[in-house]
Every structure is written in C-alpha cells, then in structure tokens.
Design a protein around this motif. Structure first.
Motif, PDB file in Angstrom:
ATOM      1  N   TRP A   9       0.829  -1.202   0.000  1.00 20.15           N
ATOM      2  CA  TRP A   9       0.000   0.000   0.000  1.00 20.15           C
ATOM      3  C   TRP A   9       0.865   1.256   0.000  1.00 20.15           C
ATOM      4  N   GLU A  10       1.996   1.208   0.717  1.00 16.89           N
ATOM      5  CA  GLU A  10       2.908   2.346   0.703  1.00 16.89           C
ATOM      6  C   GLU A  10       3.427   2.596  -0.718  1.00 16.89           C
ATOM      7  N   THR A  11       3.712   1.514  -1.446  1.00 15.27           N
ATOM      8  CA  THR A  11       4.167   1.642  -2.828  1.00 15.27           C
ATOM      9  C   THR A  11       3.082   2.283  -3.686  1.00 15.27           C
ATOM     10  N   TYR A  12       1.852   1.830  -3.528  1.00 19.39           N
ATOM     11  CA  TYR A  12       0.730   2.399  -4.279  1.00 19.39           C
ATOM     12  C   TYR A  12       0.558   3.888  -3.958  1.00 19.39           C
ATOM     13  N   ILE A  13       0.627   4.225  -2.680  1.00 25.33           N
ATOM     14  CA  ILE A  13       0.468   5.625  -2.254  1.00 25.33           C
ATOM     15  C   ILE A  13       1.579   6.481  -2.854  1.00 25.33           C
ATOM     16  N   THR A  14       2.803   5.983  -2.822  1.00 29.58           N
ATOM     17  CA  THR A  14       3.939   6.727  -3.371  1.00 29.58           C
ATOM     18  C   THR A  14       3.741   6.986  -4.865  1.00 29.58           C
ATOM     19  N   GLN A  15       3.283   5.966  -5.597  1.00 32.08           N
ATOM     20  CA  GLN A  15       3.046   6.123  -7.038  1.00 32.08           C
ATOM     21  C   GLN A  15       1.950   7.151  -7.304  1.00 32.08           C
ATOM     22  N   GLN A  16       0.860   7.039  -6.582  1.00 32.08           N
ATOM     23  CA  GLN A  16      -0.259   7.961  -6.791  1.00 32.08           C
ATOM     24  C   GLN A  16       0.105   9.383  -6.356  1.00 32.08           C
ATOM     25  N   ALA A  17       0.883   9.494  -5.298  1.00 30.65           N
ATOM     26  CA  ALA A  17       1.304  10.812  -4.820  1.00 30.65           C
ATOM     27  C   ALA A  17       2.196  11.490  -5.856  1.00 30.65           C
ATOM     28  N   ALA A  18       3.071  10.712  -6.507  1.00 27.91           N
ATOM     29  CA  ALA A  18       3.941  11.276  -7.548  1.00 27.91           C
ATOM     30  C   ALA A  18       3.107  11.783  -8.713  1.00 27.91           C
ATOM     31  N   ILE A  19       2.088  11.041  -9.107  1.00 28.46           N
ATOM     32  CA  ILE A  19       1.200  11.448 -10.198  1.00 28.46           C
ATOM     33  C   ILE A  19       0.465  12.734  -9.828  1.00 28.46           C
ATOM     34  N   ALA A  20       0.028  12.816  -8.567  1.00 30.67           N
ATOM     35  CA  ALA A  20      -0.731  13.980  -8.101  1.00 30.67           C
ATOM     36  C   ALA A  20       0.171  15.161  -7.741  1.00 30.67           C
ATOM     37  N   GLY A  21       1.480  14.940  -7.672  1.00 27.76           N
ATOM     38  CA  GLY A  21       2.395  16.023  -7.333  1.00 27.76           C
ATOM     39  C   GLY A  21       2.559  16.261  -5.841  1.00 27.76           C
ATOM     40  N   TYR A  22       2.210  15.287  -5.024  1.00 22.90           N
ATOM     41  CA  TYR A  22       2.387  15.403  -3.579  1.00 22.90           C
ATOM     42  C   TYR A  22       3.804  14.949  -3.235  1.00 22.90           C
ATOM     43  N   LYS A  23       4.684  15.887  -3.008  1.00 19.02           N
ATOM     44  CA  LYS A  23       6.100  15.586  -2.858  1.00 19.02           C
ATOM     45  C   LYS A  23       6.481  15.032  -1.486  1.00 19.02           C
ATOM     46  N   THR A  24       5.625  15.152  -0.499  1.00 13.73           N
ATOM     47  CA  THR A  24       5.984  14.680   0.839  1.00 13.73           C
ATOM     48  C   THR A  24       5.603  13.216   1.081  1.00 13.73           C
ATOM     49  N   LEU A  25       4.797  12.636   0.216  1.00  9.09           N
ATOM     50  CA  LEU A  25       4.394  11.248   0.409  1.00  9.09           C
ATOM     51  C   LEU A  25       5.399  10.320  -0.267  1.00  9.09           C
ATOM     52  N   VAL A  26       6.595  10.300   0.282  1.00  7.24           N
ATOM     53  CA  VAL A  26       7.687   9.471  -0.212  1.00  7.24           C
ATOM     54  C   VAL A  26       7.871   8.291   0.744  1.00  7.24           C
ATOM     55  N   PRO A  27       8.532   7.214   0.270  1.00  9.53           N
ATOM     56  CA  PRO A  27       8.672   6.029   1.126  1.00  9.53           C
ATOM     57  C   PRO A  27       9.221   6.307   2.518  1.00  9.53           C
ATOM     58  N   ALA A  28      10.210   7.180   2.629  1.00 11.66           N
ATOM     59  CA  ALA A  28      10.792   7.457   3.950  1.00 11.66           C
ATOM     60  C   ALA A  28       9.760   8.036   4.912  1.00 11.66           C
ATOM     61  N   VAL A  54     -10.535   6.232  -3.655  1.00 16.35           N
ATOM     62  CA  VAL A  54     -11.773   6.985  -3.896  1.00 16.35           C
ATOM     63  C   VAL A  54     -11.543   8.025  -4.980  1.00 16.35           C
ATOM     64  N   ARG A  55     -10.402   8.702  -4.928  1.00 15.88           N
ATOM     65  CA  ARG A  55     -10.072   9.714  -5.936  1.00 15.88           C
ATOM     66  C   ARG A  55      -9.983   9.083  -7.323  1.00 15.88           C
TER      67      ARG A  55
END
Length: 129
Positions: free
Chosen positions: A76-95, A114-115
């Motif tokens: 799920w962290e991997t999925y979130i990181t991928q989606q965050a990169a697409i959305a431009g959310y720079k703080t949602l990185v693996p670390a 949901v989005r």
C-alpha cells in the motif's frame, strides 16, 4: 510485554509508553445517575466510535490487517507513493510513509482509491455525452 506490542515500530511503542491513558476519551465511566440495568459502553467501543469518525470505513479493518500481514502495508505504501507522484504530492515518499501510523497509511490508500474511482467515473460520463 504483549506479543502484539512487539510488532509495533519503535516510534509507536514510544508514543504508547508516553500516552496518558487515564485521561483518554475512551475511558468508560459509569454514570451514578444512570439506570443500573443499562451497561456502560466498553472502552473499545468508545475508541472505535472515535476512530470511525476519522477514518474511511474500511481503514480500521486494514489497520488490523497491517499488523497481521506487514507486507500488505508495504504494498500500500508503494501504491500511495506512485499515486502521490502522479498527483504532485512531494511529501508522500517512502521514507515518510515508513514513519506514518497504520491509520495514516490506510486512510491515504483509501483517499487515492476513492479519488481514482471518482476520476474514472468522470471520464466515463464525459465519453458518454
């Protein structure tokens, strides 16, 4: 120490140890004027009701799943990181996600789910017009 506590990250163990549970909202105290035949809600129920207001409905179940199957959280962290990169959310990185609570990871996952579903429905309705 309880077995489930061993599965907690060090940061969450530290928070748990420093928590003042005596003043918690989840503490059920019977009301002296209440009907003696009516049982007070157990602390677990009060805590659940509190968390339910802060979470996607499936998030609470997912948090339990993370404790049992930690590799699910990593997926799920991997999925979130991928989606965050697409959305431009720079703080949602693996670390940063590694340090996030199970509640935060589960809620972020469902936020993106949901989005994505909403975007798909919007695209379908545009194509159908």
């Amino acid at each position: 120490m309880y077995d489930w506590m061993r599965s907690l990250p060090a940061s969450e163990l530290k928070l748990l140890q420093s928590a003042d549970l005596s003043n918690s909202d989840a503490t059920a105290t019977p009301d002296a004027s209440a009907d003696p035949n009516v049982l007070a809600e157990p602390p677990e129920q009060l805590l659940y009701e509190n968390l339910k207001q802060k979470s996607h409905p499936k998030s609470l179940l997912n948090q339990l799943q993370f404790m049992i199957k930690p590799q699910l959280r990593q997926e799920w962290e991997t999925y979130i990181t991928q989606q965050a990169a697409i959305a431009g959310y720079k703080t949602l990185v693996p670390a940063n996600l590694e340090n996030a609570s199970n509640l935060a990871v589960a809620n972020l996952y469902w936020y993106f789910q949901v989005r994505d579903k909403s975007e798909e429905e919007t695209e379908k309705s545009i194509k159908n017009t």
